[in-house]
Design a protein around this motif. Structure first.
Motif, PDB file in Angstrom:
ATOM      1  N   SER A  96       0.797  -1.278  -0.112  1.00  0.00           N
ATOM      2  CA  SER A  96       0.034  -0.019   0.160  1.00  0.00           C
ATOM      3  C   SER A  96       0.959   1.271  -0.072  1.00  0.00           C
ATOM      4  O   SER A  96       0.337   2.325  -0.289  1.00  0.00           O
ATOM      5  CB  SER A  96      -0.909   0.051   1.173  1.00  0.00           C
ATOM      6  OG  SER A  96      -0.200   0.102   2.357  1.00  0.00           O
ATOM      7  N   GLY A  97       2.024   1.065   0.306  1.00  0.00           N
ATOM      8  CA  GLY A  97       2.846   2.380   0.231  1.00  0.00           C
ATOM      9  C   GLY A  97       2.852   3.157   1.783  1.00  0.00           C
ATOM     10  O   GLY A  97       3.370   4.320   1.771  1.00  0.00           O
ATOM     11  N   LEU A 136      -4.288   6.867  11.882  1.00  0.00           N
ATOM     12  CA  LEU A 136      -4.878   5.903  12.632  1.00  0.00           C
ATOM     13  C   LEU A 136      -5.928   4.909  11.934  1.00  0.00           C
ATOM     14  O   LEU A 136      -5.837   3.822  12.051  1.00  0.00           O
ATOM     15  CB  LEU A 136      -5.398   6.215  13.836  1.00  0.00           C
ATOM     16  CG  LEU A 136      -4.386   6.962  14.976  1.00  0.00           C
ATOM     17  CD1 LEU A 136      -5.325   7.685  16.094  1.00  0.00           C
ATOM     18  CD2 LEU A 136      -3.455   5.732  15.489  1.00  0.00           C
ATOM     19  N   ARG A 137      -6.605   5.856  11.259  1.00  0.00           N
ATOM     20  CA  ARG A 137      -7.777   4.914  10.335  1.00  0.00           C
ATOM     21  C   ARG A 137      -7.001   4.161   9.403  1.00  0.00           C
ATOM     22  O   ARG A 137      -7.347   3.009   8.999  1.00  0.00           O
ATOM     23  CB  ARG A 137      -8.644   5.945   9.748  1.00  0.00           C
ATOM     24  CG  ARG A 137     -10.005   6.120  10.403  1.00  0.00           C
ATOM     25  CD  ARG A 137     -11.033   6.955   9.474  1.00  0.00           C
ATOM     26  NE  ARG A 137     -11.342   8.038  10.396  1.00  0.00           N
ATOM     27  CZ  ARG A 137     -11.000   9.278  10.262  1.00  0.00           C
ATOM     28  NH1 ARG A 137     -10.698   9.701   9.180  1.00  0.00           N
ATOM     29  NH2 ARG A 137     -11.252  10.054  11.047  1.00  0.00           N
ATOM     30  N   GLN A 138      -5.959   4.641   8.515  1.00  0.00           N
ATOM     31  CA  GLN A 138      -5.360   3.998   7.654  1.00  0.00           C
ATOM     32  C   GLN A 138      -4.596   2.719   8.049  1.00  0.00           C
ATOM     33  O   GLN A 138      -4.710   1.565   7.458  1.00  0.00           O
ATOM     34  CB  GLN A 138      -4.540   4.699   6.953  1.00  0.00           C
ATOM     35  CG  GLN A 138      -4.952   5.831   5.964  1.00  0.00           C
ATOM     36  CD  GLN A 138      -4.176   7.103   5.590  1.00  0.00           C
ATOM     37  OE1 GLN A 138      -2.817   7.139   5.913  1.00  0.00           O
ATOM     38  NE2 GLN A 138      -4.550   7.740   4.450  1.00  0.00           N
ATOM     39  N   MET A 139      -4.185   2.706   9.023  1.00  0.00           N
ATOM     40  CA  MET A 139      -3.309   1.711  10.058  1.00  0.00           C
ATOM     41  C   MET A 139      -4.338   0.548  10.307  1.00  0.00           C
ATOM     42  O   MET A 139      -4.115  -0.412  10.269  1.00  0.00           O
ATOM     43  CB  MET A 139      -2.233   2.273  10.777  1.00  0.00           C
ATOM     44  CG  MET A 139      -1.119   2.942  10.368  1.00  0.00           C
ATOM     45  SD  MET A 139       0.004   3.421  11.554  1.00  0.00           S
ATOM     46  CE  MET A 139      -0.540   4.830  12.139  1.00  0.00           C
ATOM     47  N   GLU A 140      -5.348   1.058  10.764  1.00  0.00           N
ATOM     48  CA  GLU A 140      -6.350   0.188  11.392  1.00  0.00           C
ATOM     49  C   GLU A 140      -7.059  -0.404  10.134  1.00  0.00           C
ATOM     50  O   GLU A 140      -7.139  -1.997  10.302  1.00  0.00           O
ATOM     51  CB  GLU A 140      -7.294   0.965  12.170  1.00  0.00           C
ATOM     52  CG  GLU A 140      -8.620   0.112  12.737  1.00  0.00           C
ATOM     53  CD  GLU A 140      -9.676   0.588  13.472  1.00  0.00           C
ATOM     54  OE1 GLU A 140     -10.389  -0.035  14.328  1.00  0.00           O
ATOM     55  OE2 GLU A 140      -9.708   2.174  13.498  1.00  0.00           O
ATOM     56  N   ALA A 141      -7.181   0.199   8.842  1.00  0.00           N
ATOM     57  CA  ALA A 141      -7.543  -0.545   7.882  1.00  0.00           C
ATOM     58  C   ALA A 141      -6.679  -1.580   7.253  1.00  0.00           C
ATOM     59  O   ALA A 141      -7.295  -2.616   6.687  1.00  0.00           O
ATOM     60  CB  ALA A 141      -8.051   0.418   6.849  1.00  0.00           C
ATOM     61  N   HIS A 142      -5.553  -1.360   7.536  1.00  0.00           N
ATOM     62  CA  HIS A 142      -4.478  -2.298   7.145  1.00  0.00           C
ATOM     63  C   HIS A 142      -4.033  -3.390   7.973  1.00  0.00           C
ATOM     64  O   HIS A 142      -2.900  -3.873   8.001  1.00  0.00           O
ATOM     65  CB  HIS A 142      -3.266  -1.659   6.641  1.00  0.00           C
ATOM     66  CG  HIS A 142      -3.445  -0.925   5.235  1.00  0.00           C
ATOM     67  ND1 HIS A 142      -3.848   0.280   5.155  1.00  0.00           N
ATOM     68  CD2 HIS A 142      -3.402  -1.571   4.094  1.00  0.00           C
ATOM     69  CE1 HIS A 142      -4.132   0.548   3.814  1.00  0.00           C
ATOM     70  NE2 HIS A 142      -3.646  -0.566   3.231  1.00  0.00           N
ATOM     71  N   TRP A 144      -2.480  -2.739  11.009  1.00  0.00           N
ATOM     72  CA  TRP A 144      -1.312  -2.371  11.532  1.00  0.00           C
ATOM     73  C   TRP A 144      -1.319  -2.093  13.176  1.00  0.00           C
ATOM     74  O   TRP A 144      -0.497  -2.057  13.849  1.00  0.00           O
ATOM     75  CB  TRP A 144      -0.598  -1.413  10.873  1.00  0.00           C
ATOM     76  CG  TRP A 144      -0.143  -1.742   9.551  1.00  0.00           C
ATOM     77  CD1 TRP A 144      -0.261  -2.956   8.827  1.00  0.00           C
ATOM     78  CD2 TRP A 144       1.025  -1.150   8.917  1.00  0.00           C
ATOM     79  NE1 TRP A 144       0.030  -3.015   7.684  1.00  0.00           N
ATOM     80  CE2 TRP A 144       1.262  -1.949   7.495  1.00  0.00           C
ATOM     81  CE3 TRP A 144       1.712  -0.054   9.006  1.00  0.00           C
ATOM     82  CZ2 TRP A 144       2.156  -1.581   6.698  1.00  0.00           C
ATOM     83  CZ3 TRP A 144       2.626   0.406   8.031  1.00  0.00           C
ATOM     84  CH2 TRP A 144       3.055  -0.417   6.750  1.00  0.00           C
ATOM     85  N   LEU A 145      -2.695  -1.775  13.378  1.00  0.00           N
ATOM     86  CA  LEU A 145      -2.968  -1.478  14.928  1.00  0.00           C
ATOM     87  C   LEU A 145      -4.138  -2.003  15.172  1.00  0.00           C
ATOM     88  O   LEU A 145      -4.989  -2.378  14.393  1.00  0.00           O
ATOM     89  CB  LEU A 145      -2.862   0.079  15.113  1.00  0.00           C
ATOM     90  CG  LEU A 145      -3.872   1.018  14.427  1.00  0.00           C
ATOM     91  CD1 LEU A 145      -5.203   1.108  15.227  1.00  0.00           C
ATOM     92  CD2 LEU A 145      -3.154   2.236  14.317  1.00  0.00           C
ATOM     93  N   THR A 146      -4.348  -2.054  16.612  1.00  0.00           N
ATOM     94  CA  THR A 146      -5.803  -2.477  17.066  1.00  0.00           C
ATOM     95  C   THR A 146      -6.260  -1.303  17.932  1.00  0.00           C
ATOM     96  O   THR A 146      -5.787  -0.684  18.250  1.00  0.00           O
ATOM     97  CB  THR A 146      -5.730  -3.562  17.883  1.00  0.00           C
ATOM     98  OG1 THR A 146      -4.875  -3.515  19.047  1.00  0.00           O
ATOM     99  CG2 THR A 146      -5.309  -5.021  17.120  1.00  0.00           C
ATOM    100  N   ARG A 147      -7.734  -1.141  17.518  1.00  0.00           N
ATOM    101  CA  ARG A 147      -8.410  -0.220  18.438  1.00  0.00           C
ATOM    102  C   ARG A 147      -9.370  -0.991  19.131  1.00  0.00           C
ATOM    103  O   ARG A 147     -10.177  -1.546  18.740  1.00  0.00           O
ATOM    104  CB  ARG A 147      -9.123   0.598  17.436  1.00  0.00           C
ATOM    105  CG  ARG A 147      -9.986   1.979  18.140  1.00  0.00           C
ATOM    106  CD  ARG A 147     -10.396   2.749  16.846  1.00  0.00           C
ATOM    107  NE  ARG A 147     -11.399   3.795  17.338  1.00  0.00           N
ATOM    108  CZ  ARG A 147     -12.515   3.715  17.782  1.00  0.00           C
ATOM    109  NH1 ARG A 147     -13.388   2.604  17.880  1.00  0.00           N
ATOM    110  NH2 ARG A 147     -13.137   4.898  18.163  1.00  0.00           N
TER     111      ARG A 147
END
Length: 176
Positions: A96-97, A136-142, A144-147
């Motif tokens: 995704s870059g 945060l939204r982009q990383m959550e979509a991939h 890469w993080l949990t919320r």
């Protein structure tokens, strides 16, 4: 590596890949670095100027033509090189870059431990709320993080933590 230097290093999309490539032995000239990084000429020139400004790269005195200079890592750049190389090794997995975006690596570094939005913002200093929420939204979509939401807090507050590839990137920064 302190968080301020990490933020400066990731301000331009190609700075991290350039440092990693130079550390891994790619000659410090424009043509080889452009070919291996995939950056455009203008973005490459801006990133190289930024790296010189923050003290990670310098012109190699006595080498290269004035129109085709040669560059080398400074001692600080050499110290950061292994970290950049580890991060970029995970970037090969990232289609995704996302890893080259300005706030991705600093945010992941901060949320290695569970953090609330305000704590992340305070740790990074100059990030805007909008930039942080988009990151945060982009990383959550991939993934890469949990919320998660803290049920004990009133009002309920989300808590963010690096996960999966995001945790590996955060650990790469910490190990350096």
């Amino acid at each position: 590596m302190d968080i301020e230097l990490l933020v400066k290093l990731t301000e331009r999309a190609w700075c991290l890949p350039i440092v990693a490539l130079m550390y891994d032995g790619t000659p410090g000239r424009q043509a080889p670095l452009l070919a291996k990084s995939g950056a455009g000429r203008t973005a490459f020139a801006q990133s190289m100027a930024h790296l010189i400004d923050i003290g990670l790269v310098e012109r190699n005195p006595g080498h290269g033509h004035p129109l085709r200079p040669e560059f080398r890592l400074t001692p600080l750049g050499q110290a950061i090189g292994p970290i950049a190389a580890r991060i970029m090794s995970y970037g090969k997995i990232d289609q995704s870059g996302l890893i080259r975006r300005t706030w991705t690596v600093p945010v992941l570094t901060v949320i290695r431990q569970p953090q609330q939005f305000s704590q992340i913002s305070r740790s990074l200093g100059r990030i805007t709320d909008r930039a942080l929420s988009q990151s945060l939204r982009q990383m959550e979509a991939h993934d890469w993080l949990t919320r998660s939401v803290d049920p004990q807090a009133y009002p309920p507050r989300p808590i963010y933590r690096a996960a999966n590839l995001g945790l590996k990137i955060a650990e790469a920064v910490r190990l350096g």
